[in-house]
Design a protein around this motif. Structure first.
Motif, PDB file in Angstrom:
ATOM      1  N   ALA B 299       0.639  -1.215   0.035  1.00  0.00           N
ATOM      2  CA  ALA B 299      -0.108   0.053  -0.140  1.00  0.00           C
ATOM      3  C   ALA B 299       0.859   1.295  -0.003  1.00  0.00           C
ATOM      4  O   ALA B 299       0.470   2.143  -0.687  1.00  0.00           O
ATOM      5  N   ARG B 300       1.826   1.195   0.838  1.00  0.00           N
ATOM      6  CA  ARG B 300       2.912   2.506   0.736  1.00  0.00           C
ATOM      7  C   ARG B 300       3.515   2.597  -0.636  1.00  0.00           C
ATOM      8  O   ARG B 300       3.572   3.778  -1.163  1.00  0.00           O
ATOM      9  N   ASN B 301       3.939   1.497  -0.988  1.00  0.00           N
ATOM     10  CA  ASN B 301       4.582   1.483  -2.597  1.00  0.00           C
ATOM     11  C   ASN B 301       3.467   2.174  -3.473  1.00  0.00           C
ATOM     12  O   ASN B 301       3.801   3.007  -4.243  1.00  0.00           O
ATOM     13  N   THR B 302       2.301   1.552  -3.283  1.00  0.00           N
ATOM     14  CA  THR B 302       1.324   2.131  -4.314  1.00  0.00           C
ATOM     15  C   THR B 302       1.157   3.503  -4.402  1.00  0.00           C
ATOM     16  O   THR B 302       1.007   4.231  -5.494  1.00  0.00           O
ATOM     17  N   GLU B 303       1.182   4.086  -3.069  1.00  0.00           N
ATOM     18  CA  GLU B 303       0.780   5.574  -2.992  1.00  0.00           C
ATOM     19  C   GLU B 303       1.949   6.321  -3.647  1.00  0.00           C
ATOM     20  O   GLU B 303       1.612   7.184  -4.506  1.00  0.00           O
ATOM     21  N   ALA B 304       3.380   5.912  -3.257  1.00  0.00           N
ATOM     22  CA  ALA B 304       4.405   6.524  -3.737  1.00  0.00           C
ATOM     23  C   ALA B 304       4.393   6.553  -5.267  1.00  0.00           C
ATOM     24  O   ALA B 304       4.835   7.152  -6.064  1.00  0.00           O
ATOM     25  N   ARG B 305       4.231   5.348  -5.682  1.00  0.00           N
ATOM     26  CA  ARG B 305       4.159   4.960  -7.287  1.00  0.00           C
ATOM     27  C   ARG B 305       3.255   5.778  -8.050  1.00  0.00           C
ATOM     28  O   ARG B 305       3.414   6.409  -8.968  1.00  0.00           O
ATOM     29  N   ARG B 306       1.985   5.899  -7.485  1.00  0.00           N
ATOM     30  CA  ARG B 306       1.163   7.030  -8.277  1.00  0.00           C
ATOM     31  C   ARG B 306       1.354   8.334  -8.274  1.00  0.00           C
ATOM     32  O   ARG B 306       1.329   8.889  -9.502  1.00  0.00           O
ATOM     33  N   PHE B 307       2.009   8.595  -6.975  1.00  0.00           N
ATOM     34  CA  PHE B 307       2.499   9.994  -7.186  1.00  0.00           C
ATOM     35  C   PHE B 307       3.652  10.211  -8.173  1.00  0.00           C
ATOM     36  O   PHE B 307       3.601  11.246  -9.033  1.00  0.00           O
ATOM     37  N   THR B 308       4.369   9.211  -8.476  1.00  0.00           N
ATOM     38  CA  THR B 308       5.544   9.288  -9.272  1.00  0.00           C
ATOM     39  C   THR B 308       5.090   9.326 -10.782  1.00  0.00           C
ATOM     40  O   THR B 308       5.533  10.059 -11.529  1.00  0.00           O
ATOM     41  N   ILE B 309       4.201   8.574 -11.064  1.00  0.00           N
ATOM     42  CA  ILE B 309       3.734   8.295 -12.217  1.00  0.00           C
ATOM     43  C   ILE B 309       3.004   9.498 -12.782  1.00  0.00           C
ATOM     44  O   ILE B 309       3.038  10.122 -13.774  1.00  0.00           O
ATOM     45  N   ARG B 362      14.726   3.853 -16.003  1.00  0.00           N
ATOM     46  CA  ARG B 362      14.179   3.145 -14.582  1.00  0.00           C
ATOM     47  C   ARG B 362      14.432   3.945 -13.170  1.00  0.00           C
ATOM     48  O   ARG B 362      15.365   4.087 -12.949  1.00  0.00           O
ATOM     49  N   VAL B 363      13.292   4.112 -12.626  1.00  0.00           N
ATOM     50  CA  VAL B 363      13.356   4.885 -11.343  1.00  0.00           C
ATOM     51  C   VAL B 363      12.772   4.204 -10.464  1.00  0.00           C
ATOM     52  O   VAL B 363      11.501   3.763 -10.394  1.00  0.00           O
ATOM     53  N   SER B 364      13.435   3.677  -9.360  1.00  0.00           N
ATOM     54  CA  SER B 364      12.944   2.977  -8.267  1.00  0.00           C
ATOM     55  C   SER B 364      11.755   3.920  -7.519  1.00  0.00           C
ATOM     56  O   SER B 364      12.227   5.061  -7.296  1.00  0.00           O
ATOM     57  N   ILE B 365      11.241   3.302  -6.752  1.00  0.00           N
ATOM     58  CA  ILE B 365      10.084   4.149  -5.842  1.00  0.00           C
ATOM     59  C   ILE B 365      10.720   3.952  -4.594  1.00  0.00           C
ATOM     60  O   ILE B 365      10.703   3.019  -3.854  1.00  0.00           O
ATOM     61  N   GLY B 366      10.911   4.918  -3.858  1.00  0.00           N
ATOM     62  CA  GLY B 366      11.338   5.208  -2.405  1.00  0.00           C
ATOM     63  C   GLY B 366      10.177   5.696  -1.641  1.00  0.00           C
ATOM     64  O   GLY B 366       9.110   5.299  -2.013  1.00  0.00           O
ATOM     65  N   THR B 367      10.418   6.177  -0.600  1.00  0.00           N
ATOM     66  CA  THR B 367       9.177   6.712   0.263  1.00  0.00           C
ATOM     67  C   THR B 367       8.490   7.951  -0.409  1.00  0.00           C
ATOM     68  O   THR B 367       9.373   8.441  -1.497  1.00  0.00           O
ATOM     69  N   LEU B 368       7.292   8.306  -0.181  1.00  0.00           N
ATOM     70  CA  LEU B 368       6.823   9.259  -0.798  1.00  0.00           C
ATOM     71  C   LEU B 368       7.593  10.663  -0.849  1.00  0.00           C
ATOM     72  O   LEU B 368       7.781  11.319  -1.622  1.00  0.00           O
ATOM     73  N   ASP B 369       7.899  10.831   0.670  1.00  0.00           N
ATOM     74  CA  ASP B 369       8.747  11.921   0.795  1.00  0.00           C
ATOM     75  C   ASP B 369      10.037  11.982  -0.109  1.00  0.00           C
ATOM     76  O   ASP B 369      10.261  12.921  -0.555  1.00  0.00           O
ATOM     77  N   GLU B 370      10.718  10.842  -0.307  1.00  0.00           N
ATOM     78  CA  GLU B 370      11.780  10.684  -1.177  1.00  0.00           C
ATOM     79  C   GLU B 370      11.505  10.935  -2.563  1.00  0.00           C
ATOM     80  O   GLU B 370      12.099  11.756  -3.155  1.00  0.00           O
ATOM     81  N   LYS B 372       9.118  12.912  -3.340  1.00  0.00           N
ATOM     82  CA  LYS B 372       8.959  14.462  -3.617  1.00  0.00           C
ATOM     83  C   LYS B 372      10.359  15.169  -3.878  1.00  0.00           C
ATOM     84  O   LYS B 372      10.425  15.920  -4.844  1.00  0.00           O
ATOM     85  N   GLN B 373      11.272  14.639  -3.308  1.00  0.00           N
ATOM     86  CA  GLN B 373      12.305  15.167  -3.394  1.00  0.00           C
ATOM     87  C   GLN B 373      13.204  14.996  -4.430  1.00  0.00           C
ATOM     88  O   GLN B 373      13.770  15.742  -5.299  1.00  0.00           O
ATOM     89  N   ALA B 374      12.970  13.693  -4.867  1.00  0.00           N
ATOM     90  CA  ALA B 374      13.485  13.274  -6.236  1.00  0.00           C
ATOM     91  C   ALA B 374      12.987  14.006  -7.455  1.00  0.00           C
ATOM     92  O   ALA B 374      13.523  14.446  -8.404  1.00  0.00           O
ATOM     93  N   THR B 375      11.624  14.103  -7.673  1.00  0.00           N
ATOM     94  CA  THR B 375      10.766  14.572  -8.701  1.00  0.00           C
ATOM     95  C   THR B 375      11.458  16.050  -8.853  1.00  0.00           C
ATOM     96  O   THR B 375      11.149  16.723  -9.930  1.00  0.00           O
ATOM     97  N   ALA B 376      11.392  16.487  -7.630  1.00  0.00           N
ATOM     98  CA  ALA B 376      12.163  18.230  -7.681  1.00  0.00           C
ATOM     99  C   ALA B 376      13.365  18.078  -8.388  1.00  0.00           C
ATOM    100  O   ALA B 376      13.694  18.909  -9.306  1.00  0.00           O
ATOM    101  N   VAL B 377      14.216  17.252  -8.167  1.00  0.00           N
ATOM    102  CA  VAL B 377      15.375  17.074  -9.108  1.00  0.00           C
ATOM    103  C   VAL B 377      15.354  16.836 -10.521  1.00  0.00           C
ATOM    104  O   VAL B 377      15.840  17.522 -11.215  1.00  0.00           O
ATOM    105  N   PHE B 378      14.442  15.922 -10.866  1.00  0.00           N
ATOM    106  CA  PHE B 378      13.877  15.283 -12.123  1.00  0.00           C
ATOM    107  C   PHE B 378      13.523  16.523 -12.884  1.00  0.00           C
ATOM    108  O   PHE B 378      13.800  16.917 -14.079  1.00  0.00           O
ATOM    109  N   GLY B 379      12.715  17.490 -12.210  1.00  0.00           N
ATOM    110  CA  GLY B 379      12.119  18.656 -12.649  1.00  0.00           C
ATOM    111  C   GLY B 379      13.193  19.583 -13.345  1.00  0.00           C
ATOM    112  O   GLY B 379      13.246  20.202 -14.351  1.00  0.00           O
ATOM    113  N   ARG B 380      14.180  19.757 -12.559  1.00  0.00           N
ATOM    114  CA  ARG B 380      15.407  20.407 -12.891  1.00  0.00           C
ATOM    115  C   ARG B 380      16.104  20.004 -13.909  1.00  0.00           C
ATOM    116  O   ARG B 380      16.207  20.659 -14.870  1.00  0.00           O
ATOM    117  N   VAL B 381      16.308  18.528 -13.733  1.00  0.00           N
ATOM    118  CA  VAL B 381      17.111  18.015 -15.039  1.00  0.00           C
ATOM    119  C   VAL B 381      16.378  17.883 -16.293  1.00  0.00           C
ATOM    120  O   VAL B 381      17.039  18.346 -17.324  1.00  0.00           O
TER     121      VAL B 381
END
Lengths: 399, 389
Positions: B299-309, B362-370, B372-381
């Protein structure tokens, strides 16, 4: 001191941890572990384990301290853990005074012994090994359908290096276990160097695997590691393990030392991620704590001298042990001896053909364990004393 | 009577000698003071990059599982014992979880060892391996080492394994490798489709063994998914591999397993249990009993995965329908440049996956918080102007 005996009872659920050993002994592990347990094996049921040449105390304090800090990385692959597999290679390189490129990691040296057989033997190039010696290489050869030439040890249990060199011609790999398991004897550095030089000259394509699993327990001043030979010659390599003096048999860490090209092929063939992240941290700390290994060697040397004297006093010949086990001429079949001891809670070594009808291997535990085991062993061997007790010391070989 | 005398004198001598050994006794005595050592927290660690490159569970196995390892290792002695017998206990625990017999189970040093054993056992230079062209590389990599030809079958347009083409390629093969869900594309083929595939392979390639790697099984949310474990225990030409490295959070512990027919399992386990370590065995035994934790992790992964996708979608980048703890995203540029730029900003993403390394990452799913940090970086890159989240 309580008998150092492993038990997983604490691992199964918090509730079972409170059960007393007496309760468990009375009910059996199946009763204690509701539902899923397989029948306990002989090791779980025994009180003293002298069957597998383990360090009875496990790793030292620095190692345990490092282990504690490593739990945070249990979910990370060992390449991501801190320390990582790369750090472990560097720690080994520091300890053995080689470069990291000369170090291959194995899930125990077991994996590397088997890889050695796989990489250097074929249907036309057999394995050359001793009889008896550690069986893993010949087991692998048999699984691969590769031929095996077995060269008997001499009457003192020493590897017959002359005969092994002759047998090495056209061989794929020579397996040299030094000190030799199960006979416990060692060859001096000079003899090993001469052997390597001779095989390199007479059969240059034959690889040589020198297994130094018991390196840290040797006290014979004539002995030295073959690591310099492995660095000097292609297709010569040394295997080591942290399962013996380092007290980490449960953690499965072994390594091979050799020239860069040899090591690279081990790296390609080894199991991907063959190290546990906890084991990596424990191993790095152990390797950086040589003082503890010296203390362990001293502990083993005393318990070994005690055990050797015990058997000699009972009238049995003991080979000159340079390891954490003794090989004793008990004058009866090892299997019966093992079974008789097991019935009394003491496990001793398995059968080692062709000497299985006369000799037994007994690992060195703590002094306390050897004292307790001695009572049982004396009882078991009471009826099979081969020579009058008075002549025991006469059988000592000059050193 | 002489025997009795010998015992007594031996015991007396031993006692005297033991008392005289200061160093050795101290080694043992000090150990008693270590009880509880492993339970104290370890030293603080310096920060490190976000690890989104190896499909690990960012939370690890959890304290209950780790406590079982701490208890088992105790003051250290058990770490020094070979764990062969305990492997039998683990096999029994895994068998219990699936309602099968221990003879249906074999374990390895990660599922990687099990996969290699399968290639070793069922393929040869005359009996090729069939695998997806873009799937987990372990089997094909090992096939290359041992001289087994590999028939690589291209994925379909949805980046799913092309089961029709794979069944066709299976004729004359020794082993067919089906990673379901598939790493690195994150896609799933349905339980019904896998059933039909197995039947078709069995009829056209009666000698071939089908190996289904269900490493990411616990992360699947698609209702059409079905594990092939129940079928594998009855079918000698079907084996299912699983791992403790993903949802169980034990990538560092190196335990994987296969479930199948006893005859197949016996052949598969030709290397024996020698590569299994005590910490992994204990952790696996504790973890396999805790199904509720796996459900929470899923369930934790599904939420963080949804956010990332969703983040990638809003930024204009399409992901496949991920049924795993990673996403496979068409970023429209080489993975390497993206990876290098992310690393500079403290985020690790996965290696190249040819033939799609010029367009997909391929991007692995960390915690939701991770994430959020990672996508901020992806946005810049990726120079995304109005990044979501």
């Amino acid at each position: 001191m309580p008998v150092s005996r492993r038990s997983f009872l604490g691992a199964i659920s918090p509730g079972t941890a409170a059960l007393s050993p007496a309760f468990v002994a009375a009910r059996g592990r199946e009763a204690a572990i509701a539902g899923s347990a397989a029948a306990p094996g002989p090791r779980a049921a025994a009180s003293i384990l002298l069957d597998s040449n383990e360090n009875p105390l496990g790793p030292g304090p620095a190692t345990m301290e490092a282990l504690r800090g490593a739990f945070v990385d249990a979910g990370r692959y060992p390449t991501n853990a801190r320390p990582s597999m790369g750090d472990l290679r560097e720690a080994i390189a520091r300890r053995v005074s080689v470069k990291p490129e000369n170090v291959a990691l194995g899930a125990g040296s077991w994996e590397l012994l088997r890889l050695g057989v796989r990489l250097y033997t074929s249907s036309s190039r057999p394995l050359v090994t001793a009889a008896p010696t550690f069986e893993q290489p010949e087991k692998m050869a048999e699984q691969l359908g590769v031929g095996v030439r077995r060269v008997s040890v001499d009457k003192d249990g020493r590897l017959d290096l002359d005969a092994m060199a002759r047998a090495a011609r056209w061989g794929g790999l020579v397996f040299l276990c030094n000190p030799n398991n199960p006979t416990s004897t060692v060859h001096p550095a000079r003899a090993v160097a001469d052997f390597v030089a001779r095989v390199r000259q007479e059969s240059p394509d034959t690889a040589i695997l020198i297994d130094e699993a018991y390196h840290d327990y040797v006290t014979d001043p004539g002995y030295a590691t073959a690591v310099p030979l492995a660095l000097e010659h292609p297709n010569v390599f040394v295997t080591r393990t942290l399962s013996k003096a380092y007290g980490m048999a449960g953690m499965r860490v072994g390594y091979a030392i050799g020239q860069k090209r040899t090591i690279e092929s081990f790296g390609r063939w080894a199991i991907t991620f063959n190290q546990n992240s906890l084991a990596v941290a424990a191993a790095v700390a152990s390797l950086d704590d040589p003082g503890h290994i010296e203390a362990e060697r001293a502990r083993n040397t005393e318990a070994r001298a005690f055990t050797t004297r015990f058997f000699k006093d009972l009238g049995f010949k003991v080979m000159d042990s340079q390891a954490n086990f003794v090989f004793v001429e008990i004058g009866r079949a090892a299997r019966g001896f093992k079974e008789d001891c097991a019935r009394r809670g003491i496990l001793v070594g398995r059968e080692f053909p062709p000497l299985h009808m006369t000799h037994a291997r007994v690992s060195i535990g703590t002094i306390d364990e050897m004292q307790k085991a001695g009572v049982v062993i004396a009882e078991v061997l009471g009826g099979s004393r081969p020579v009058p007790a008075g002549s025991a010391h006469d059988s000592r070989r000059p050193r | 009577m002489p025997r009795k005398e010998a015992d007594m004198s031996f015991t007396r001598r031993a006692f005297v000698k033991a008392v005289g050994i200061g160093g050795a006794s101290l080694l043992a005595a000090r150990r008693e003071a270590w009880a509880g050592l492993l339970r104290a927290p370890g030293p603080a660690r310096p920060p490190r990059p976000l690890l989104l490159h190896n499909n690990e569970n960012p939370l690890g196995p959890g304290e209950a599982v780790l406590d079982s390892v701490r208890r088992a290792l105790g003051t250290g002695g058990p770490a020094g014992r070979y764990p062969w017998e305990d492997v039998a206990q683990l096999h029994a625990a895994i068998a219990d979880r699936f309602g099968v017999a221990p003879e249906n189970v074999v374990t390895g040093c990660g599922s990687t060892q099990v996969l290699r054993e399968a290639v070793q056992t069922f393929t040869s230079p005359a009996k090729p391996l069939v695998a997806g062209q873009l799937t987990y590389e372990e089997c094909a990599g090992y096939a290359d080492l041992i001289g087994t030809p590999v028939r690589a079958v291209a994925l379909d347009r949805a980046l799913k394994l092309d089961l029709d083409a794979m069944a066709e390629a299976a004729k004359g093969a020794g082993l067919v490798f089906l990673n379901n869900p598939n790493n690195p594309t994150a896609t799933l083929v349905s339980g019904d489709a896998v059933d039909r595939f197995i039947e078709r392979v069995h009829s056209t390639a009666p000698d071939a063994v089908v190996l289904i790697d269900e490493a990411y099984h616990d992360y699947v949310t698609d209702a059409s998914h079905r594990s092939q474990v129940p079928r594998a225990v009855k079918d000698p030409r079907l084996v299912v591999a699983r791992t403790f490295s993903k949802a169980h959070g034990m990538a560092g512990m190196r335990v994987g397993y296969a479930v199948g027919h006893p005859e197949t399992i016996k052949r598969l386990g030709w290397e024996g249990p020698n590569a299994l370590n005590v910490a992994g065995i204990v952790a696996a035994m504790a973890s396999i009993k805790d199904q509720a934790r796996l459900e929470r992790e899923s369930a934790r992964n599904t939420e963080a995965r949804r956010f990332t996708i969703d983040w990638f979608a809003k930024a204009g980048f399409a992901s496949t329908d991920s049924q795993t703890n990673f996403v496979f995203v068409d970023i429209g540029r080489p993975a390497k440049a993206f990876r290098d730029a992310c690393r500079e900003q403290g985020v690790l993403v996965a290696r190249d996956f040819p033939p799609l390394e010029k367009s997909h990452v391929r991007v692995s799913i960390g915690t939701l918080d991770e994430m959020k940090q990672a996508t901020a970086v992806f946005g810049r890159v990726l120079a995304v102007k109005a990044a979501a989240a």
